[in-house]
Design a protein around this motif. Sequence first.
Motif, PDB file in Angstrom:
ATOM      1  N   PHE A 158     -34.883  23.685  -5.358  1.00  0.00           N
ATOM      2  CA  PHE A 158     -34.396  23.518  -6.718  1.00  0.00           C
ATOM      3  C   PHE A 158     -35.002  24.615  -7.588  1.00  0.00           C
ATOM      4  CE2 PHE A 158     -33.840  19.041  -5.304  1.00  0.00           C
ATOM      5  CZ  PHE A 158     -32.482  18.935  -5.586  1.00  0.00           C
ATOM      6  N   ASP A 159     -34.193  25.622  -7.906  1.00  0.00           N
ATOM      7  CA  ASP A 159     -34.649  26.737  -8.730  1.00  0.00           C
ATOM      8  C   ASP A 159     -33.776  26.794  -9.979  1.00  0.00           C
ATOM      9  OD1 ASP A 159     -36.682  28.928  -8.529  1.00  0.00           O
ATOM     10  OD2 ASP A 159     -34.932  30.199  -8.819  1.00  0.00           O
ATOM     11  N   TRP A 162     -30.135  26.071  -9.374  1.00  0.00           N
ATOM     12  CA  TRP A 162     -30.153  25.044  -8.343  1.00  0.00           C
ATOM     13  C   TRP A 162     -28.775  24.469  -8.043  1.00  0.00           C
ATOM     14  CZ3 TRP A 162     -28.446  20.183  -9.560  1.00  0.00           C
ATOM     15  CH2 TRP A 162     -28.401  19.837 -10.905  1.00  0.00           C
ATOM     16  N   GLU A 163     -27.943  24.263  -9.035  1.00  0.00           N
ATOM     17  CA  GLU A 163     -26.650  23.616  -8.789  1.00  0.00           C
ATOM     18  C   GLU A 163     -25.777  24.462  -7.865  1.00  0.00           C
ATOM     19  OE1 GLU A 163     -23.226  21.232 -11.346  1.00  0.00           O
ATOM     20  OE2 GLU A 163     -24.919  22.190 -12.352  1.00  0.00           O
ATOM     21  N   ILE A 166     -27.780  24.737  -4.242  1.00  0.00           N
ATOM     22  CA  ILE A 166     -27.694  23.509  -3.452  1.00  0.00           C
ATOM     23  C   ILE A 166     -26.254  23.259  -3.026  1.00  0.00           C
ATOM     24  CG2 ILE A 166     -27.973  21.002  -3.516  1.00  0.00           C
ATOM     25  CD1 ILE A 166     -30.608  22.477  -3.276  1.00  0.00           C
ATOM     26  N   LEU A 192     -33.894  15.860   1.079  1.00  0.00           N
ATOM     27  CA  LEU A 192     -34.077  15.873  -0.364  1.00  0.00           C
ATOM     28  C   LEU A 192     -35.517  15.514  -0.712  1.00  0.00           C
ATOM     29  CD1 LEU A 192     -33.053  15.931  -3.310  1.00  0.00           C
ATOM     30  CD2 LEU A 192     -32.324  13.542  -2.994  1.00  0.00           C
ATOM     31  N   PRO A 203     -38.000  16.357  -8.789  1.00  0.00           N
ATOM     32  CA  PRO A 203     -36.691  16.804  -9.278  1.00  0.00           C
ATOM     33  C   PRO A 203     -36.179  15.898 -10.381  1.00  0.00           C
ATOM     34  CG  PRO A 203     -36.439  15.673  -7.189  1.00  0.00           C
ATOM     35  CD  PRO A 203     -37.913  15.812  -7.426  1.00  0.00           C
ATOM     36  N   GLN A 207     -30.647  16.465 -11.026  1.00  0.00           N
ATOM     37  CA  GLN A 207     -30.665  17.161  -9.741  1.00  0.00           C
ATOM     38  C   GLN A 207     -30.453  16.197  -8.580  1.00  0.00           C
ATOM     39  OE1 GLN A 207     -34.506  19.044 -10.335  1.00  0.00           O
ATOM     40  NE2 GLN A 207     -33.570  21.049 -10.679  1.00  0.00           N
ATOM     41  N   THR A 211     -27.120  15.999  -6.118  1.00  0.00           N
ATOM     42  CA  THR A 211     -27.307  16.127  -4.676  1.00  0.00           C
ATOM     43  C   THR A 211     -26.730  14.940  -3.925  1.00  0.00           C
ATOM     44  OG1 THR A 211     -29.333  17.429  -5.036  1.00  0.00           O
ATOM     45  CG2 THR A 211     -29.012  16.463  -2.847  1.00  0.00           C
TER      46      THR A 211
END
Length: 326
Positions: A158-159, A162-163, A166, A192, A203, A207, A211
């Motif tokens: 998760f950076d 992230w969306e 991922i 996860l 997270p 997030q 996910t």
Amino acid sequence: MKVSFKAFMREIIDYAGLFPPADLSLDTSLQKFSNYRKNEDSWMLSRYIIPAGRLAELKPYGETLFAEGEPFAFSILGKRTETISDYKEHLQNIVSSLEQFHANHGDRVTTDVMEIKLPREAVFANDADLLVDLYEETARRFGDVAEFPDDIFFEGIFDKNWEKEIGVVLESMNHYNNNTSSDNGIKAGFKLRCGGVEASMVPSIEQVAFTLNKVREQNLALKCTAGLHHPIRHYDHSVKTKMHGFFNVFGGAMLGYAHDFSTEQMIEVLKEEDTEHFSFTDSGFRWKEYEVSTEDIEELREVALISFGSCSFDEPREDLQKLGLL
């Protein structure tokens, strides 16, 4: 005990006593796991999580702990790597360790699950073809081991983007699972990470919701780790932030399958902190007016929502006892 609760919790906890915050020694954590296997609540216990690099340290237990009862079940953990070349080198080291481990212990151990972090270089490339190639090579390497894992759970990152990142990771997993030319049957699933010992490691609800829905959309198996010691979302004073609950995460995921939840609906389940809004009956699990049947829970736990790693087997059970479920 309600039937749906038994289905929800059956073999859901992978014991991770080696890892923070428990951070136990190998011997202490193994002895605890061995004792938990004999406990009346052992039906909730699944595998012992161990880093691949420490498999050789288990040799002395071959004639003691491993000789007792059912075979010891292990989930093998890979380490984080930065580059693709480092990742591939690490794969070969894991394979060598696994081969020696099974040569030492034979049918007294099982290693049906592998967990490994994707190299940062591959995640940040946002290249689906590159990721598919990586899944294929990983499966090929482990397919050469006599007792290869049935499932490999790849962990993303998760950076700030992230969306998108991922999303590409999960879509490429689906492509690999549906189009792989591998004949060993190894499937890719997603791991996860739900928490950690610092607030920055937890997270966000957004997030996790994204996910869970994306995993469902891509028809992938899910394994969780870290932060899920307690059933309901709560504030953790040691971490200084709110932590996710396993009823919220796994229950939300199950309800998502049953009712095709939107991200907004999933967020609402993940935010829930009122224990009264969660209930189990013989017919199913319920959050507010939404229900998932016991039969669907059994199927989802078998093929889609596998388990979560916890460094404590006691804390989840103590909370469940307080809720009157155990």
